[in-house]
Motif scaffolding. Structure first.
Motif, mmCIF file in Angstrom:
data_model
loop_
_atom_site.group_PDB
_atom_site.id
_atom_site.type_symbol
_atom_site.label_atom_id
_atom_site.label_comp_id
_atom_site.label_asym_id
_atom_site.label_seq_id
_atom_site.Cartn_x
_atom_site.Cartn_y
_atom_site.Cartn_z
ATOM 1 N N ASP A 1 0.832 -1.203 0.000
ATOM 2 C CA ASP A 1 0.000 0.000 0.000
ATOM 3 C C ASP A 1 0.865 1.251 0.000
ATOM 4 O O ASP A 1 0.550 2.245 -0.658
ATOM 5 C CB ASP A 1 -0.914 0.012 1.229
ATOM 6 C CG ASP A 1 -2.119 -0.903 1.050
ATOM 7 O OD1 ASP A 1 -2.271 -1.468 -0.052
ATOM 8 O OD2 ASP A 1 -2.887 -1.052 2.000
ATOM 9 N N ALA A 2 1.956 1.202 0.760
ATOM 10 C CA ALA A 2 2.840 2.365 0.858
ATOM 11 C C ALA A 2 3.475 2.676 -0.492
ATOM 12 O O ALA A 2 3.570 3.847 -0.894
ATOM 13 C CB ALA A 2 3.921 2.123 1.909
ATOM 14 N N ASP A 3 3.920 1.640 -1.200
ATOM 15 C CA ASP A 3 4.507 1.846 -2.530
ATOM 16 C C ASP A 3 3.490 2.475 -3.477
ATOM 17 O O ASP A 3 3.813 3.402 -4.221
ATOM 18 C CB ASP A 3 4.975 0.505 -3.118
ATOM 19 C CG ASP A 3 6.176 -0.067 -2.389
ATOM 20 O OD1 ASP A 3 6.942 0.710 -1.809
ATOM 21 O OD2 ASP A 3 6.331 -1.302 -2.409
ATOM 22 N N ASP A 4 2.278 1.960 -3.450
ATOM 23 C CA ASP A 4 1.240 2.466 -4.346
ATOM 24 C C ASP A 4 0.866 3.905 -3.994
ATOM 25 O O ASP A 4 0.672 4.745 -4.874
ATOM 26 C CB ASP A 4 0.004 1.573 -4.281
ATOM 27 C CG ASP A 4 0.262 0.191 -4.872
ATOM 28 O OD1 ASP A 4 1.164 0.070 -5.719
ATOM 29 O OD2 ASP A 4 -0.449 -0.752 -4.494
ATOM 30 N N ALA A 5 0.768 4.186 -2.700
ATOM 31 C CA ALA A 5 0.436 5.544 -2.273
ATOM 32 C C ALA A 5 1.542 6.516 -2.683
ATOM 33 O O ALA A 5 1.265 7.649 -3.106
ATOM 34 C CB ALA A 5 0.233 5.582 -0.758
ATOM 35 N N ASP A 6 2.793 6.076 -2.574
ATOM 36 C CA ASP A 6 3.921 6.923 -2.987
ATOM 37 C C ASP A 6 3.860 7.203 -4.483
ATOM 38 O O ASP A 6 4.182 8.306 -4.934
ATOM 39 C CB ASP A 6 5.249 6.252 -2.639
ATOM 40 C CG ASP A 6 5.564 6.295 -1.150
ATOM 41 O OD1 ASP A 6 4.915 7.084 -0.430
ATOM 42 O OD2 ASP A 6 6.455 5.539 -0.714
ATOM 43 N N THR A 7 3.472 6.201 -5.260
ATOM 44 C CA THR A 7 3.357 6.382 -6.704
ATOM 45 C C THR A 7 2.296 7.420 -7.037
ATOM 46 O O THR A 7 2.523 8.325 -7.848
ATOM 47 C CB THR A 7 3.006 5.047 -7.386
ATOM 48 O OG1 THR A 7 4.069 4.126 -7.191
ATOM 49 C CG2 THR A 7 2.784 5.239 -8.884
#
Length: 225
Positions: A183-189
Protein backbone atom coordinates in the motif's frame (compact mmCIF):
# COMPACT_ATOMS: atom_id res chain seq x y z
CA UNK A 1 -47.90 -11.25 -39.25
CA UNK A 2 -44.35 -10.13 -38.47
CA UNK A 3 -43.13 -10.84 -34.96
CA UNK A 4 -42.87 -7.77 -32.77
CA UNK A 5 -40.92 -8.08 -29.52
CA UNK A 6 -42.78 -6.97 -26.41
CA UNK A 7 -41.34 -4.87 -23.60
CA UNK A 8 -40.97 -8.06 -21.58
CA UNK A 9 -39.03 -9.90 -24.28
CA UNK A 10 -36.85 -6.85 -24.95
CA UNK A 11 -36.09 -6.52 -21.25
CA UNK A 12 -35.24 -10.22 -21.01
CA UNK A 13 -32.91 -9.97 -24.00
CA UNK A 14 -31.18 -6.92 -22.57
CA UNK A 15 -30.80 -8.72 -19.25
CA UNK A 16 -29.13 -11.69 -20.96
CA UNK A 17 -26.85 -9.36 -22.90
CA UNK A 18 -25.90 -7.53 -19.71
CA UNK A 19 -25.12 -10.84 -17.99
CA UNK A 20 -22.81 -11.80 -20.85
CA UNK A 21 -21.04 -8.43 -20.60
CA UNK A 22 -20.66 -8.82 -16.86
CA UNK A 23 -18.99 -12.21 -17.17
CA UNK A 24 -16.82 -10.99 -20.05
CA UNK A 25 -15.68 -8.04 -17.95
CA UNK A 26 -14.79 -10.37 -15.08
CA UNK A 27 -12.69 -12.44 -17.48
CA UNK A 28 -10.89 -9.31 -18.72
CA UNK A 29 -10.30 -8.19 -15.12
CA UNK A 30 -8.77 -11.60 -14.38
CA UNK A 31 -6.72 -12.24 -17.49
CA UNK A 32 -7.06 -9.45 -20.04
CA UNK A 33 -8.97 -9.27 -23.32
CA UNK A 34 -7.19 -12.39 -24.52
CA UNK A 35 -8.93 -14.41 -21.80
CA UNK A 36 -12.42 -13.22 -22.77
CA UNK A 37 -13.10 -15.63 -25.62
CA UNK A 38 -16.64 -16.36 -26.71
CA UNK A 39 -16.20 -19.96 -25.59
CA UNK A 40 -15.04 -18.91 -22.11
CA UNK A 41 -17.90 -16.43 -21.77
CA UNK A 42 -20.42 -19.03 -22.89
CA UNK A 43 -19.09 -21.53 -20.36
CA UNK A 44 -19.27 -19.03 -17.50
CA UNK A 45 -22.87 -18.16 -18.42
CA UNK A 46 -23.77 -21.79 -19.13
CA UNK A 47 -25.08 -20.98 -22.59
CA UNK A 48 -24.10 -22.02 -26.09
CA UNK A 49 -21.55 -20.14 -28.19
CA UNK A 50 -24.35 -19.45 -30.66
CA UNK A 51 -26.35 -17.78 -27.91
CA UNK A 52 -23.49 -15.38 -27.25
CA UNK A 53 -23.27 -14.51 -30.95
CA UNK A 54 -27.01 -13.81 -31.01
CA UNK A 55 -26.35 -10.75 -28.81
CA UNK A 56 -23.16 -9.45 -30.46
CA UNK A 57 -21.79 -9.15 -33.99
CA UNK A 58 -18.78 -11.30 -33.26
CA UNK A 59 -16.06 -11.35 -30.63
CA UNK A 60 -14.74 -7.88 -31.50
CA UNK A 61 -18.15 -6.31 -31.02
CA UNK A 62 -18.46 -8.06 -27.66
CA UNK A 63 -15.03 -6.93 -26.46
CA UNK A 64 -15.65 -3.38 -27.69
CA UNK A 65 -18.81 -3.40 -25.57
CA UNK A 66 -16.80 -4.67 -22.60
CA UNK A 67 -14.31 -1.87 -23.14
CA UNK A 68 -17.05 0.76 -23.25
CA UNK A 69 -18.61 -0.57 -20.05
CA UNK A 70 -15.31 -0.56 -18.17
CA UNK A 71 -14.19 2.79 -19.55
CA UNK A 72 -17.57 4.37 -18.80
CA UNK A 73 -17.36 3.16 -15.22
CA UNK A 74 -13.95 4.77 -14.71
CA UNK A 75 -14.87 8.00 -16.46
CA UNK A 76 -18.01 8.41 -14.34
CA UNK A 77 -15.99 7.85 -11.14
CA UNK A 78 -13.42 10.48 -12.16
CA UNK A 79 -16.06 12.99 -13.23
CA UNK A 80 -17.95 12.51 -9.96
CA UNK A 81 -14.79 13.15 -7.91
CA UNK A 82 -13.88 16.20 -9.98
CA UNK A 83 -17.37 17.70 -9.72
CA UNK A 84 -17.27 17.34 -5.93
CA UNK A 85 -14.03 19.33 -5.65
CA UNK A 86 -13.73 23.12 -5.71
CA UNK A 87 -10.94 25.10 -7.35
CA UNK A 88 -8.60 24.19 -10.16
CA UNK A 89 -5.92 22.59 -7.98
CA UNK A 90 -8.36 20.48 -5.98
CA UNK A 91 -10.17 19.38 -9.12
CA UNK A 92 -6.86 18.33 -10.70
CA UNK A 93 -6.01 16.43 -7.49
CA UNK A 94 -9.37 14.66 -7.67
CA UNK A 95 -8.77 13.64 -11.28
CA UNK A 96 -5.25 12.35 -10.71
CA UNK A 97 -5.92 10.56 -7.44
CA UNK A 98 -9.20 8.98 -8.46
CA UNK A 99 -7.89 7.78 -11.81
CA UNK A 100 -4.59 6.46 -10.42
CA UNK A 101 -5.98 4.86 -7.27
CA UNK A 102 -8.78 3.05 -9.10
CA UNK A 103 -6.32 1.86 -11.73
CA UNK A 104 -3.97 0.45 -9.10
CA UNK A 105 -6.79 -1.29 -7.23
CA UNK A 106 -7.98 -2.99 -10.42
CA UNK A 107 -4.59 -3.48 -12.07
CA UNK A 108 -5.43 -6.09 -14.70
CA UNK A 109 -8.62 -4.38 -15.87
CA UNK A 110 -6.85 -1.01 -15.97
CA UNK A 111 -3.92 -2.52 -17.88
CA UNK A 112 -6.31 -3.99 -20.43
CA UNK A 113 -8.26 -0.75 -20.83
CA UNK A 114 -5.12 1.36 -21.18
CA UNK A 115 -2.32 -0.70 -22.66
CA UNK A 116 -3.16 -4.25 -23.79
CA UNK A 117 -2.69 -4.77 -27.57
CA UNK A 118 -6.19 -4.97 -29.02
CA UNK A 119 -8.20 -4.98 -32.22
CA UNK A 120 -8.19 -1.61 -34.08
CA UNK A 121 -11.88 -1.16 -33.28
CA UNK A 122 -11.17 -1.27 -29.55
CA UNK A 123 -8.19 1.01 -30.09
CA UNK A 124 -10.60 3.50 -31.66
CA UNK A 125 -12.69 3.32 -28.49
CA UNK A 126 -9.57 4.13 -26.49
CA UNK A 127 -9.03 7.27 -28.51
CA UNK A 128 -12.63 8.33 -27.95
CA UNK A 129 -12.32 7.99 -24.18
CA UNK A 130 -8.93 9.68 -24.19
CA UNK A 131 -10.65 12.63 -25.85
CA UNK A 132 -13.18 12.68 -22.98
CA UNK A 133 -10.37 12.87 -20.43
CA UNK A 134 -8.68 15.54 -22.50
CA UNK A 135 -11.85 17.65 -22.48
CA UNK A 136 -12.25 17.23 -18.71
CA UNK A 137 -8.60 18.12 -18.05
CA UNK A 138 -8.85 21.16 -20.34
CA UNK A 139 -11.91 22.35 -18.40
CA UNK A 140 -10.01 22.01 -15.11
CA UNK A 141 -7.02 23.91 -16.48
CA UNK A 142 -9.20 26.68 -17.88
CA UNK A 143 -10.94 27.12 -14.53
CA UNK A 144 -7.60 27.19 -12.74
CA UNK A 145 -6.25 29.82 -15.09
CA UNK A 146 -9.36 31.98 -14.74
CA UNK A 147 -9.19 31.81 -10.94
CA UNK A 148 -5.47 32.59 -10.92
CA UNK A 149 -4.46 29.24 -9.41
CA UNK A 150 -2.58 28.26 -12.57
CA UNK A 151 -0.46 30.55 -14.74
CA UNK A 152 -1.45 31.10 -18.36
CA UNK A 153 -0.50 28.11 -20.52
CA UNK A 154 -1.36 26.30 -23.73
CA UNK A 155 -4.48 24.36 -22.75
CA UNK A 156 -4.37 21.72 -25.47
CA UNK A 157 -0.68 20.92 -25.03
CA UNK A 158 -0.78 20.92 -21.23
CA UNK A 159 -3.90 18.73 -21.07
CA UNK A 160 -2.37 16.24 -23.50
CA UNK A 161 0.89 16.19 -21.53
CA UNK A 162 -0.92 15.57 -18.24
CA UNK A 163 -2.98 12.68 -19.58
CA UNK A 164 0.11 11.10 -21.12
CA UNK A 165 2.14 11.56 -17.94
CA UNK A 166 -0.50 9.96 -15.70
CA UNK A 167 -0.89 6.95 -17.98
CA UNK A 168 2.81 6.40 -18.59
CA UNK A 169 3.66 6.78 -14.92
CA UNK A 170 1.26 3.93 -14.14
CA UNK A 171 2.60 1.55 -16.79
CA UNK A 172 5.01 -0.27 -14.49
CA UNK A 173 2.56 -0.54 -11.60
CA UNK A 174 -0.21 -1.94 -13.79
CA UNK A 175 1.84 -4.39 -15.84
CA UNK A 176 0.80 -8.03 -15.25
CA UNK A 177 4.50 -8.91 -14.92
CA UNK A 178 5.15 -6.29 -12.24
CA UNK A 179 5.88 -7.57 -8.75
CA UNK A 180 3.23 -7.19 -6.07
CA UNK A 181 3.57 -3.87 -4.27
CA UNK A 182 2.60 -2.63 -0.83
CA UNK A 183 0.00 0.00 0.00
CA UNK A 184 2.84 2.36 0.86
CA UNK A 185 4.51 1.85 -2.53
CA UNK A 186 1.24 2.47 -4.35
CA UNK A 187 0.44 5.54 -2.27
CA UNK A 188 3.92 6.92 -2.99
CA UNK A 189 3.36 6.38 -6.70
CA UNK A 190 0.05 8.26 -6.68
CA UNK A 191 1.59 11.07 -4.62
CA UNK A 192 4.54 11.37 -7.01
CA UNK A 193 2.23 11.55 -10.04
CA UNK A 194 0.12 14.18 -8.28
CA UNK A 195 3.11 16.36 -7.39
CA UNK A 196 4.44 16.09 -10.93
CA UNK A 197 1.10 17.18 -12.40
CA UNK A 198 0.69 20.10 -9.99
CA UNK A 199 4.20 21.33 -10.70
CA UNK A 200 3.64 20.75 -14.41
CA UNK A 201 0.76 23.22 -14.46
CA UNK A 202 2.68 25.75 -12.36
CA UNK A 203 0.91 25.17 -9.05
CA UNK A 204 3.23 24.64 -6.10
CA UNK A 205 1.68 23.17 -2.96
CA UNK A 206 4.14 21.84 -0.35
CA UNK A 207 1.46 19.67 1.26
CA UNK A 208 -0.92 18.25 -1.36
CA UNK A 209 -4.00 16.88 0.36
CA UNK A 210 -5.82 13.79 -0.80
CA UNK A 211 -9.31 14.15 -2.28
CA UNK A 212 -9.86 10.47 -3.11
CA UNK A 213 -10.28 7.42 -0.89
CA UNK A 214 -7.08 5.84 0.51
CA UNK A 215 -5.73 2.77 -1.20
CA UNK A 216 -6.76 -0.63 0.11
CA UNK A 217 -5.76 -4.03 -1.23
CA UNK A 218 -8.58 -5.52 -3.25
CA UNK A 219 -9.13 -8.09 -5.99
CA UNK A 220 -9.36 -7.01 -9.61
CA UNK A 221 -12.39 -4.78 -9.81
CA UNK A 222 -15.33 -6.00 -11.80
CA UNK A 223 -18.01 -4.01 -13.61
CA UNK A 224 -19.82 -2.96 -10.44
CA UNK A 225 -16.82 -1.98 -8.31
Amino acid sequence: MAYRPTEKTRAAKEQRRSALLTEATVLVAEGGFGAATVKAIAERCQVSVGSVYSHFDGNTDLLASVFRRGADQELVAVRTAVSAAEGGANRLRALVETFAQRAIRGRQLAWSLLFEPVDPRIDAERLAYRAEYHALTTEILRDGMESGEFPHQHLKVTATALIGAISEALTGRLSPTHAVTTDADDADTVEAILRFCLHGVGHVDPEPRSTAAPLHPSPAEGPDS
